[in-house]
Structure formats: structure tokens, C-alpha cells
Design a protein around this motif. Structure first.
Motif, PDB file in Angstrom:
ATOM      1  N   VAL A 104       0.854  -1.184   0.000  1.00  0.00           N
ATOM      2  CA  VAL A 104       0.000   0.000   0.000  1.00  0.00           C
ATOM      3  C   VAL A 104       0.891   1.235   0.000  1.00  0.00           C
ATOM      4  CG1 VAL A 104      -1.754   1.303   1.261  1.00  0.00           C
ATOM      5  CG2 VAL A 104      -1.836  -1.192   1.258  1.00  0.00           C
ATOM      6  N   LEU A 105       0.653   2.122  -0.944  1.00  0.00           N
ATOM      7  CA  LEU A 105       1.363   3.393  -0.998  1.00  0.00           C
ATOM      8  C   LEU A 105       0.442   4.475  -0.454  1.00  0.00           C
ATOM      9  CD1 LEU A 105       2.919   3.141  -4.580  1.00  0.00           C
ATOM     10  CD2 LEU A 105       3.985   2.557  -2.402  1.00  0.00           C
ATOM     11  N   ARG A 106       0.984   5.350   0.380  1.00  0.00           N
ATOM     12  CA  ARG A 106       0.170   6.397   1.008  1.00  0.00           C
ATOM     13  C   ARG A 106       0.727   7.768   0.676  1.00  0.00           C
ATOM     14  NH1 ARG A 106      -2.770   3.821   5.093  1.00  0.00           N
ATOM     15  NH2 ARG A 106      -1.992   1.746   5.533  1.00  0.00           N
ATOM     16  N   GLY A 107      -0.188   8.727   0.541  1.00  0.00           N
ATOM     17  CA  GLY A 107       0.218  10.100   0.306  1.00  0.00           C
ATOM     18  C   GLY A 107      -0.806  10.863  -0.520  1.00  0.00           C
ATOM     19  N   THR A 108      -0.348  11.922  -1.147  1.00  0.00           N
ATOM     20  CA  THR A 108      -1.198  12.708  -2.036  1.00  0.00           C
ATOM     21  C   THR A 108      -1.096  12.106  -3.422  1.00  0.00           C
ATOM     22  OG1 THR A 108      -0.808  14.697  -0.729  1.00  0.00           O
ATOM     23  CG2 THR A 108      -1.618  15.011  -2.980  1.00  0.00           C
ATOM     24  N   VAL A 109      -2.244  11.760  -3.991  1.00  0.00           N
ATOM     25  CA  VAL A 109      -2.294  11.092  -5.290  1.00  0.00           C
ATOM     26  C   VAL A 109      -2.977  12.025  -6.286  1.00  0.00           C
ATOM     27  CG1 VAL A 109      -3.190   9.100  -6.565  1.00  0.00           C
ATOM     28  CG2 VAL A 109      -2.411   8.824  -4.198  1.00  0.00           C
ATOM     29  N   VAL A 110      -2.385  12.113  -7.473  1.00  0.00           N
ATOM     30  CA  VAL A 110      -2.970  12.901  -8.557  1.00  0.00           C
ATOM     31  C   VAL A 110      -3.116  11.992  -9.768  1.00  0.00           C
ATOM     32  CG1 VAL A 110      -2.515  14.735 -10.226  1.00  0.00           C
ATOM     33  CG2 VAL A 110      -2.100  15.138  -7.805  1.00  0.00           C
ATOM     34  N   GLN A 111      -4.278  12.053 -10.395  1.00  0.00           N
ATOM     35  CA  GLN A 111      -4.498  11.378 -11.673  1.00  0.00           C
ATOM     36  C   GLN A 111      -4.667  12.495 -12.703  1.00  0.00           C
ATOM     37  OE1 GLN A 111      -8.059   9.006 -11.999  1.00  0.00           O
ATOM     38  NE2 GLN A 111      -7.180   7.747 -13.590  1.00  0.00           N
ATOM     39  N   CYS A 112      -3.801  12.488 -13.730  1.00  0.00           N
ATOM     40  CA  CYS A 112      -3.833  13.586 -14.690  1.00  0.00           C
ATOM     41  C   CYS A 112      -3.730  13.073 -16.119  1.00  0.00           C
ATOM     42  CB  CYS A 112      -2.717  14.584 -14.397  1.00  0.00           C
ATOM     43  SG  CYS A 112      -1.049  13.916 -14.471  1.00  0.00           S
ATOM     44  N   GLY A 113      -4.092  13.941 -17.062  1.00  0.00           N
ATOM     45  CA  GLY A 113      -4.075  13.586 -18.474  1.00  0.00           C
ATOM     46  C   GLY A 113      -5.410  13.011 -18.887  1.00  0.00           C
ATOM     47  N   PHE A 124      -6.193  13.710  -4.760  1.00  0.00           N
ATOM     48  CA  PHE A 124      -6.713  13.050  -3.566  1.00  0.00           C
ATOM     49  C   PHE A 124      -5.658  13.184  -2.470  1.00  0.00           C
ATOM     50  CE2 PHE A 124      -8.134  10.816  -7.351  1.00  0.00           C
ATOM     51  CZ  PHE A 124      -9.508  10.840  -7.212  1.00  0.00           C
ATOM     52  N   ASP A 125      -5.980  13.909  -1.412  1.00  0.00           N
ATOM     53  CA  ASP A 125      -5.052  14.057  -0.296  1.00  0.00           C
ATOM     54  C   ASP A 125      -5.223  12.890   0.671  1.00  0.00           C
ATOM     55  OD1 ASP A 125      -3.834  16.551  -1.042  1.00  0.00           O
ATOM     56  OD2 ASP A 125      -5.733  17.523  -0.510  1.00  0.00           O
ATOM     57  N   SER A 126      -4.133  12.486   1.311  1.00  0.00           N
ATOM     58  CA  SER A 126      -4.147  11.397   2.305  1.00  0.00           C
ATOM     59  C   SER A 126      -4.837  10.144   1.765  1.00  0.00           C
ATOM     60  CB  SER A 126      -4.833  11.848   3.599  1.00  0.00           C
ATOM     61  OG  SER A 126      -4.179  12.971   4.127  1.00  0.00           O
ATOM     62  N   ALA A 127      -4.416   9.710   0.609  1.00  0.00           N
ATOM     63  CA  ALA A 127      -5.033   8.546  -0.035  1.00  0.00           C
ATOM     64  C   ALA A 127      -4.099   7.345   0.040  1.00  0.00           C
ATOM     65  CB  ALA A 127      -5.364   8.869  -1.482  1.00  0.00           C
ATOM     66  N   ARG A 128      -4.676   6.191  -0.263  1.00  0.00           N
ATOM     67  CA  ARG A 128      -3.901   4.948  -0.332  1.00  0.00           C
ATOM     68  C   ARG A 128      -4.101   4.342  -1.707  1.00  0.00           C
ATOM     69  NH1 ARG A 128      -7.206   2.307   4.158  1.00  0.00           N
ATOM     70  NH2 ARG A 128      -8.617   3.753   3.206  1.00  0.00           N
ATOM     71  N   VAL A 129      -3.010   3.828  -2.261  1.00  0.00           N
ATOM     72  CA  VAL A 129      -3.066   3.157  -3.561  1.00  0.00           C
ATOM     73  C   VAL A 129      -2.551   1.749  -3.365  1.00  0.00           C
ATOM     74  CG1 VAL A 129      -2.171   3.129  -5.925  1.00  0.00           C
ATOM     75  CG2 VAL A 129      -2.702   5.302  -4.831  1.00  0.00           C
ATOM     76  N   ARG A 130      -3.274   0.798  -3.936  1.00  0.00           N
ATOM     77  CA  ARG A 130      -2.840  -0.601  -3.846  1.00  0.00           C
ATOM     78  C   ARG A 130      -3.185  -1.312  -5.152  1.00  0.00           C
ATOM     79  NH1 ARG A 130      -7.646  -1.638   0.153  1.00  0.00           N
ATOM     80  NH2 ARG A 130      -9.146  -2.520  -1.302  1.00  0.00           N
ATOM     81  N   LEU A 131      -2.628  -2.483  -5.300  1.00  0.00           N
ATOM     82  CA  LEU A 131      -2.906  -3.322  -6.460  1.00  0.00           C
ATOM     83  C   LEU A 131      -4.086  -4.218  -6.110  1.00  0.00           C
ATOM     84  CD1 LEU A 131      -1.697  -3.955  -9.247  1.00  0.00           C
ATOM     85  CD2 LEU A 131      -0.404  -5.784  -8.165  1.00  0.00           C
ATOM     86  N   ARG A 135      -5.121  -4.146 -11.216  1.00  0.00           N
ATOM     87  CA  ARG A 135      -5.242  -2.718 -11.528  1.00  0.00           C
ATOM     88  C   ARG A 135      -4.963  -1.901 -10.271  1.00  0.00           C
ATOM     89  NH1 ARG A 135     -11.074  -2.221 -14.182  1.00  0.00           N
ATOM     90  NH2 ARG A 135     -11.583  -3.575 -12.455  1.00  0.00           N
ATOM     91  N   MET A 136      -4.634  -0.617 -10.489  1.00  0.00           N
ATOM     92  CA  MET A 136      -4.421   0.268  -9.343  1.00  0.00           C
ATOM     93  C   MET A 136      -5.768   0.702  -8.792  1.00  0.00           C
ATOM     94  SD  MET A 136      -1.149   2.718  -9.921  1.00  0.00           S
ATOM     95  CE  MET A 136      -1.459   3.246 -11.584  1.00  0.00           C
ATOM     96  N   PHE A 137      -5.860   0.666  -7.479  1.00  0.00           N
ATOM     97  CA  PHE A 137      -7.096   0.997  -6.788  1.00  0.00           C
ATOM     98  C   PHE A 137      -6.783   2.065  -5.745  1.00  0.00           C
ATOM     99  CE2 PHE A 137     -10.424   0.116  -3.567  1.00  0.00           C
ATOM    100  CZ  PHE A 137     -11.543   0.193  -4.383  1.00  0.00           C
ATOM    101  N   LEU A 138      -7.615   3.089  -5.640  1.00  0.00           N
ATOM    102  CA  LEU A 138      -7.393   4.186  -4.710  1.00  0.00           C
ATOM    103  C   LEU A 138      -8.502   4.240  -3.676  1.00  0.00           C
ATOM    104  CD1 LEU A 138      -6.094   7.622  -5.188  1.00  0.00           C
ATOM    105  CD2 LEU A 138      -8.478   7.533  -4.510  1.00  0.00           C
ATOM    106  N   LEU A 139      -8.104   4.406  -2.426  1.00  0.00           N
ATOM    107  CA  LEU A 139      -9.049   4.631  -1.338  1.00  0.00           C
ATOM    108  C   LEU A 139      -8.730   5.984  -0.726  1.00  0.00           C
ATOM    109  CD1 LEU A 139      -9.152   1.157   0.399  1.00  0.00           C
ATOM    110  CD2 LEU A 139     -11.090   2.352  -0.601  1.00  0.00           C
ATOM    111  N   GLU A 140      -9.737   6.836  -0.641  1.00  0.00           N
ATOM    112  CA  GLU A 140      -9.540   8.143  -0.027  1.00  0.00           C
ATOM    113  C   GLU A 140      -9.507   8.003   1.486  1.00  0.00           C
ATOM    114  OE1 GLU A 140     -11.761  11.476  -1.972  1.00  0.00           O
ATOM    115  OE2 GLU A 140     -12.705   9.792  -3.026  1.00  0.00           O
TER     116      GLU A 140
END
Length: 160
Positions: A104-113, A124-131, A135-140
């Protein structure tokens, strides 16, 4: 002394039929941005009609496509500048290959383009990203379920 200038258009704009190629209007972008700034200052909505006749080389049957592409190119340039600024602040690009199962990766996540939710910048501030399911999945922050898939575009992470 050399100056950084936008190249002069080689003649009237002719749409090549590819809406995925906004670079075809790059020579007209500087004039477009100046006109858009004038419209912002005058509090006028920048629709196609208000640009007609104000950008030399763009007239005729392809002008609507040119205005659409100019808006897209301006947005993409702005996203690229924001992306570089965010990376300079300590962020990095994250791909599926960067995630191990269970990590799990934690931090500020940006999806762009270009992404599933459109073209732009979603933060997304203070979010978690996991596989999850390949696929990549984000939880706020504060959520255990009902996250979102990060499909398309570029995903950037600035660790907490």
C-alpha cells in the motif's frame, strides 16, 4: 540572442481529421491564449463565435475543429506544467509495475491527463493506492470500501 517564439503558421489551418492530434494547432496557440485572456478580463464566455476572426489563419469550414483542438492543447499544456510542478515538490509517477501484491502506498495522489473520468487533474489528499485484481485501486482518507480504479492517464504520488 535567441528568443523562444511560437512558429508562425504556414498558411490557413486545415484540419487533418484527427482530434487526437492537438499539436496541429500549436502555431495558433499563442494568439488563442491572448484572446482567451482578453475574454476572461471582459467576463465573456469563450465560445467559438467569439474567437472567429481573431486568430489569423483559422477561418472557414475547419474553424470549429481548430477551436476545439486549441482548448484541448491549452488544457494539456496546463496539465503538463502542473505535473512538472508536482513532481518538483517530491512526487513521482506510479505504475502497476511499482506495486507488489499487498503493498500500500500512502500520500497525495494525482491522476492527470486522459483518464476514465475525463481530461484534467484530479487530486486526492491522504489517499492509499494498492494493487487489486491487476489494476491500481485508490481509497480516499477515511474509507475502507468504495474506492475508485485509477484507469488511464498518469498517476502521481507524493509520499506522506
Amino acid at each position: 540572442m535567441m528568443t523562444d517564439r511560437t512558429p508562425e503558421p504556414a498558411g490557413p489551418f486545415r484540419f487533418d481529421g484527427d482530434y487526437g492530434n492537438p499539436e496541429q494547432v500549436r502555431p495558433y496557440l499563442e494568439v488563442f491564449l491572448r484572446r482567451r485572456e482578453e475574454l476572461d478580463e471582459a467576463a465573456l464566455y469563450p465560445d467559438n463565435d467569439i474567437f472567429r476572426g481573431h486568430i489569423p489563419g483559422i477561418e472557414g469550414p475547419d474553424d470549429s475543429a481548430a477551436f476545439w483542438l486549441l482548448r484541448l492543447l491549452a488544457d494539456l499544456d496546463e496539465i503538463a506544467a502542473r505535473r512538472e510542478e508536482f513532481i518538483a515538490s517530491g512526487a513521482r509517477e506510479v505504475t502497476i509495475a511499482d506495486l507488489a501484491p499487498g503493498q500500500v502506498l500512502r500520500g497525495t495522489v494525482v491522476q492527470c491527463g486522459f483518464h476514465r473520468r475525463g481530461t484534467g487533474w484530479v487530486r486526492f489528499d491522504s489517499a492509499r493506492v494498492r494493487l487489486e485484481r491487476g489494476r491500481m485501486f485508490l481509497l480516499e482518507k477515511g474509507r475502507r470500501t468504495h474506492g475508485r480504479w485509477l484507469v488511464g492517464g498518469t498517476v502521481l504520488l507524493r509520499s506522506a
